[in-house]
Design a protein around this motif. Structure first.
Motif, mmCIF file in Angstrom:
data_model
loop_
_atom_site.group_PDB
_atom_site.id
_atom_site.type_symbol
_atom_site.label_atom_id
_atom_site.label_comp_id
_atom_site.label_asym_id
_atom_site.label_seq_id
_atom_site.Cartn_x
_atom_site.Cartn_y
_atom_site.Cartn_z
ATOM 1 N N ILE A 27 47.160 14.162 66.898
ATOM 2 C CA ILE A 27 48.615 14.274 67.061
ATOM 3 C C ILE A 27 49.249 13.554 65.883
ATOM 4 O O ILE A 27 49.132 12.328 65.764
ATOM 5 C CB ILE A 27 49.052 13.637 68.399
ATOM 6 N N VAL A 28 49.847 14.316 64.995
ATOM 7 C CA VAL A 28 50.393 13.725 63.770
ATOM 8 C C VAL A 28 51.916 13.699 63.888
ATOM 9 O O VAL A 28 52.567 14.739 63.976
ATOM 10 C CB VAL A 28 49.960 14.536 62.526
ATOM 11 N N ILE A 29 52.462 12.499 63.904
ATOM 12 C CA ILE A 29 53.917 12.326 64.043
ATOM 13 C C ILE A 29 54.415 11.852 62.682
ATOM 14 O O ILE A 29 54.038 10.763 62.239
ATOM 15 C CB ILE A 29 54.211 11.286 65.142
ATOM 16 N N SER A 30 55.230 12.669 62.034
ATOM 17 C CA SER A 30 55.576 12.331 60.646
ATOM 18 C C SER A 30 57.077 12.282 60.399
ATOM 19 O O SER A 30 57.849 13.021 61.000
ATOM 20 C CB SER A 30 54.977 13.360 59.687
ATOM 21 N N THR A 31 57.447 11.408 59.468
ATOM 22 C CA THR A 31 58.798 11.399 58.911
ATOM 23 C C THR A 31 58.660 11.853 57.462
ATOM 24 O O THR A 31 57.579 12.269 57.040
ATOM 25 C CB THR A 31 59.401 9.989 58.969
ATOM 26 N N VAL A 37 49.365 8.620 63.607
ATOM 27 C CA VAL A 37 48.393 9.613 64.090
ATOM 28 C C VAL A 37 47.662 9.085 65.317
ATOM 29 O O VAL A 37 47.172 7.945 65.319
ATOM 30 C CB VAL A 37 47.359 9.964 62.990
ATOM 31 N N TYR A 38 47.625 9.894 66.356
ATOM 32 C CA TYR A 38 46.809 9.598 67.536
ATOM 33 C C TYR A 38 45.780 10.709 67.679
ATOM 34 O O TYR A 38 46.025 11.852 67.269
ATOM 35 C CB TYR A 38 47.673 9.550 68.797
ATOM 36 N N SER A 39 44.657 10.370 68.287
ATOM 37 C CA SER A 39 43.609 11.374 68.486
ATOM 38 C C SER A 39 43.116 11.266 69.918
ATOM 39 O O SER A 39 43.119 10.182 70.500
ATOM 40 C CB SER A 39 42.454 11.127 67.525
ATOM 41 N N PRO A 57 48.803 17.280 58.485
ATOM 42 C CA PRO A 57 47.922 17.482 59.637
ATOM 43 C C PRO A 57 46.522 17.939 59.238
ATOM 44 O O PRO A 57 45.534 17.496 59.806
ATOM 45 C CB PRO A 57 48.657 18.547 60.457
ATOM 46 N N ASP A 58 46.410 18.802 58.188
ATOM 47 C CA ASP A 58 45.066 19.290 57.857
ATOM 48 C C ASP A 58 44.245 18.272 57.065
ATOM 49 O O ASP A 58 43.079 18.491 56.763
ATOM 50 C CB ASP A 58 45.142 20.629 57.109
ATOM 51 N N HIS A 64 38.681 10.744 59.623
ATOM 52 C CA HIS A 64 38.293 10.022 60.822
ATOM 53 C C HIS A 64 37.173 9.026 60.584
ATOM 54 O O HIS A 64 37.118 7.992 61.243
ATOM 55 C CB HIS A 64 37.917 10.993 61.941
ATOM 56 N N GLY A 65 36.287 9.329 59.609
ATOM 57 C CA GLY A 65 35.204 8.401 59.319
ATOM 58 C C GLY A 65 35.726 7.030 58.945
ATOM 59 O O GLY A 65 35.221 6.003 59.394
#
Ligand code: DGJ
Length: 731
Positions: A27-31, A37-39, A57-58, A64-65
């Motif tokens: 979940i990418v919340i951007s300004t 980012v939450y996962s 987002p992509d 994640h690593g």
């Protein structure tokens, strides 16, 4: 090691670095410039992944690593997390003290200035839901977060802790900057590296929450804080009541920031089907140092988080330090006449104008009796408004609607309207008689609304109200709330206050209101949506104000900071400071005066006239420009300096103050910031005393790059020397 082995080892290492953990959702919340980012996996925990620089987002998957060690649960709950401080603590209807939240769904809604993301979590066993809300305000780089906690169980549950937000920050050389202080010494700045352990910042006043510790912090991620470079996270809890901000530095990866309503002897009984909405926590991130974070907060405030953020502020005279409680018609009329002659625009009659049976002659009576004292003001408020009109200025008035005195008609009639604990003597504050009304009581909320409503109905030309609050909640119990709700009095008081303020704002959207809390007690973003400005401090000593205004400016825009020129010697410190310095310090925010103009000499008056005229010319730069703090008074360099730049970068206003004075004192060179490197600016010196010449820089044309990279030498010879330069683009 053989070549093959080495290659194999490198490949393994690379694999470890780029190893991606697959999540069902990112979940990418951007300004504009930041991302949060939450996962999560379907039906699993919601995990925090990132806050800071913007990420598409992509781009999230491959990263994640790196974040593996950071994947803290997004909103830790008691019982589901082991050996950590938690943000949500609930006693369920059957007495179970644990909460295990799992992801239910995610929704995104467009909002006028961005997007709202709602992540719904549900307990794995109980019908109990938490919605985590994130309002991404695109243009200002602010993300507001708050939780809505809903009890779908059959009986009440008890919320023992309910933070507004939880934000892990990667450990490193992270420094915390926060504000603290006391009456007449508000908003002092402390910066310190975060070390293992828990840092708790809190306020337990009950009524006002900005006088001691502040509900805002900055976290500088690249070592000791700097003003215009470095990555900084800012956070502000928007709540007018008791709060606690905790920063738990773990023994491994993170500093965990948790912010919410204080739970010190406070909990909330949530009835079945009811929802508790936490206050908002506003966070921002900038790579332009602390000033960058300040600019984000200021833009966000002006765009709606404060009242009247797009209206220029008038230059006012407040009567308090001029006459104190000795309010009297002739004096008020004279002050208005004299101030109008200086170019002033608004007169505010402070404390002392009211009370019939108990006239407000001393500070020990009359609060609550909001009727004009005819002995002091024979022609009433209407007479003063007429006089103001004749002088071509507006009129404002002081009230303290949340309070009463034992010596008042209000208290005689409604002794049950004050906060008080059973079987305890009343603890009386100011004047030995002051008490706080019980705003959890809807009748009291109506009364507080009516204080403003009655004044505005009787005197619709009142343009400004100074709303004071000179006591904390010393008797912390409510005669109105039932026994099983006494632990939520601290919360209900502020919900009640908010209700009254909302009604006032709905009915009087154009009224200008100042939030004053016996000085700077009401400096908080929980109150700002209803107020146009704050009274920074009861200390008007210009030297000390430089420090306090600097601190306040970390989070609050200059247009909201009431800064008044007062008498010399100063009434709080006894310090003697020239009028120019006093004006130059006040001119860096919302300019006003707080003295008896009739005591000014002719040359002081002539200077005040010029300074006020100058301020009018640059008011838009100060009140709507972007702040760049240059040299901090806390940096021990003997000077302080800041500037404002218009969004178009075509005009700017620079201030320099000498705050130490000794022989052979090295005055640093002043490097400006925020200008357009390619533009050329003409320097125009303002606030020049009659008979004095401007400095050598007056009229000089310089390129922005020179002003920023090489800097200027500012003549600051005398004790309390100060300079104000306007910069105008040469086209
Ligand atoms: C405290 C405020 O901060 C002062 O400015 C003044 O309004 C007094 N109260 C009046 O009682």
């Amino acid at each position: 090691m053989s070549k093959v082995k080495a290659l194999f080892a490198t490949a393994l290492l690379l694999l470890a670095v780029v190893e991606t953990k697959a999540w069902d959702y990112d979940i990418v919340i951007s300004t504009e410039n930041t991302s949060l980012v939450y996962s999560a996996n379907k039906g699993g925990d919601l995990r925090f992944s990132h806050y800071g620089a913007k990420i598409a987002p992509d781009e999230v998957g491959p990263l994640h690593g790196i974040w593996a060690g950071m994947n803290r649960v997004a909103y830790p709950t008691y019982g589901s997390e082991f050996n950590v401080l938690t943000s949500l603590q609930v006693v369920h209807a059957d007495g179970n003290t644990t909460t295990f939240l799992a992801l239910k769904d995610v929704a995104t809604y467009p909002a006028s200035d961005g997007e709202i993301t709602v992540i719904t979590l549900r307990d794995r066993h109980y019908p109990f839901e938490v919605k985590l809300n994130y309002h991404a305000r695109k243009a200002t780089d602010i993300i507001e977060m708050w939780a809505e906690i809903t009890n779908l169980e059959k009986k009440p549950v008890t919320l023992k802790r309910m933070d507004s937000g939880f934000l892990p920050v990667r450990r490193g050389d992270v420094w915390l900057t926060h504000l603290h202080g006391a009456w007449t010494a508000e908003t002092q700045i402390t910066s310190e590296p975060l070390r293992p352990g828990v840092k708790s910042i809190r306020n337990l006043d009950g009524a006002r929450n900005g006088q001691g510790d502040h509900a805002e912090v900055m976290l500088s991620l690249d070592g000791a804080p700097q003003e215009n470079v470095g990555r900084v996270i800012g956070a502000a809890l928007c709540w007018s009541g008791n709060y606690e901000l905790r920063i738990d530095t773990e023994n491994d990866f993170c500093h965990n920031l948790m912010a919410g309503i204080s739970t010190e002897m406070s909990e909330y009984r949530l009835e079945p089907k009811a929802t508790f909405t936490t206050p908002r926590l506003a966070v921002t991130y900038s790579t332009e140092g602390m000033s960058g974070v300040s600019r984000n907060f200021h833009r966000w405030a002006r765009a709606g988080q404060m009242h009247g953020g797009s209206t220029p502020r008038d230059i006012l005279l407040n009567s308090w330090e001029g006459v104190y409680l000795d309010v009297e018609e002739t004096k008020m009329n004279e002050m208005m006449r004299d101030f109008a002659a200086l170019g002033g625009e608004l007169f505010v009659m402070d404390d002392g104008w009211f009370g019939d049976k108990y006239p407000r002659d001393k500070d020990n009576s009359s609060l609550g009796d909001w009727v004009v004292n005819r002995r002091k003001l024979p022609h009433g408020v209407e007479g003063l408004i007429e006089a103001a009109k004749k002088n071509g200025i507006k009129f404002g008035i002081w009230i303290e609607p949340e309070c009463t005195n034992t010596l008042s008609e209000l208290y005689e009639k409604h002794p049950d309207w004050v906060l008080r604990a059973e079987n305890r003597d009343l603890r009386l504050t100011r004047g030995g008689t002051q008490l706080l009304l019980d705003l959890s009581n809807p009748e009291v909320q109506d009364f507080v609304f009516s204080v403003v409503d009655d004044l505005m109905t009787k005197y619709p030309d009142i343009a400004y109200i100074k709303w004071d609050a000179n006591t904390g909640a010393n008797n912390i119990a409510s005669p109105y709330l039932s026994r099983d709700k006494q632990l939520q009095v601290n919360i209900e008081y502020h919900k009640g206050l908010e209700k009254a303020l909302q009604r006032i704002r709905t009915k009087y959207p154009h009224l200008v209101m100042q939030a004053c809390g016996g000085g700077g007690g009401r400096v908080n973003y929980g109150t700002m949506p209803y107020f146009d400005e704050v009274w920074v401090s009861d200390n008007t000593d210009a030297l000390q104000r430089i420090y306090m205004q600097w601190g306040t400016s970390l989070f609050y825009p200059s247009m909201a900071m009431a800064q008044h020129v007062s008498a010399s010697p100063n009434h709080q410190t006894g310090r003697r400071i020239p009028m120019k310095f006093r004006f130059d310090v006040a001119m860096s925010g919302r300019l006003g005066m707080e003295m008896q103009p009739s005591t000014m000499t002719e040359s002081e008056k002539s200077f005040a006239r010029r300074a006020i005229a100058d301020y009018k010319q640059v008011r838009d730069i100060v009140q709507f420009g972007d702040i760049y703090r240059l040299i901090s008074p806390y940096a021990d360099r003997g000077v302080a300096s800041l500037m404002y730049v218009t969004p178009e970068k075509d005009r700017a206003l620079f201030f320099a103050y000498k705050i130490l004075h000794y022989r052979y004192q090295p005055i640093p060179r002043f490097s400006m910031a925020g200008l357009d490197a390619d533009k050329t600016y003409r320097i125009n010196e303002l606030s020049i005393p009659e008979g004095k010449s401007p400095s050598y820089l007056h009229g000089v044309k310089v390129k922005g790059s020179m002003l920023m990279n090489v800097g200027i030498e500012v003549p600051l010879g005398d004790e309390y020397a100060s300079r104000v330069y306007e910069l105008v683009e040469v086209k």
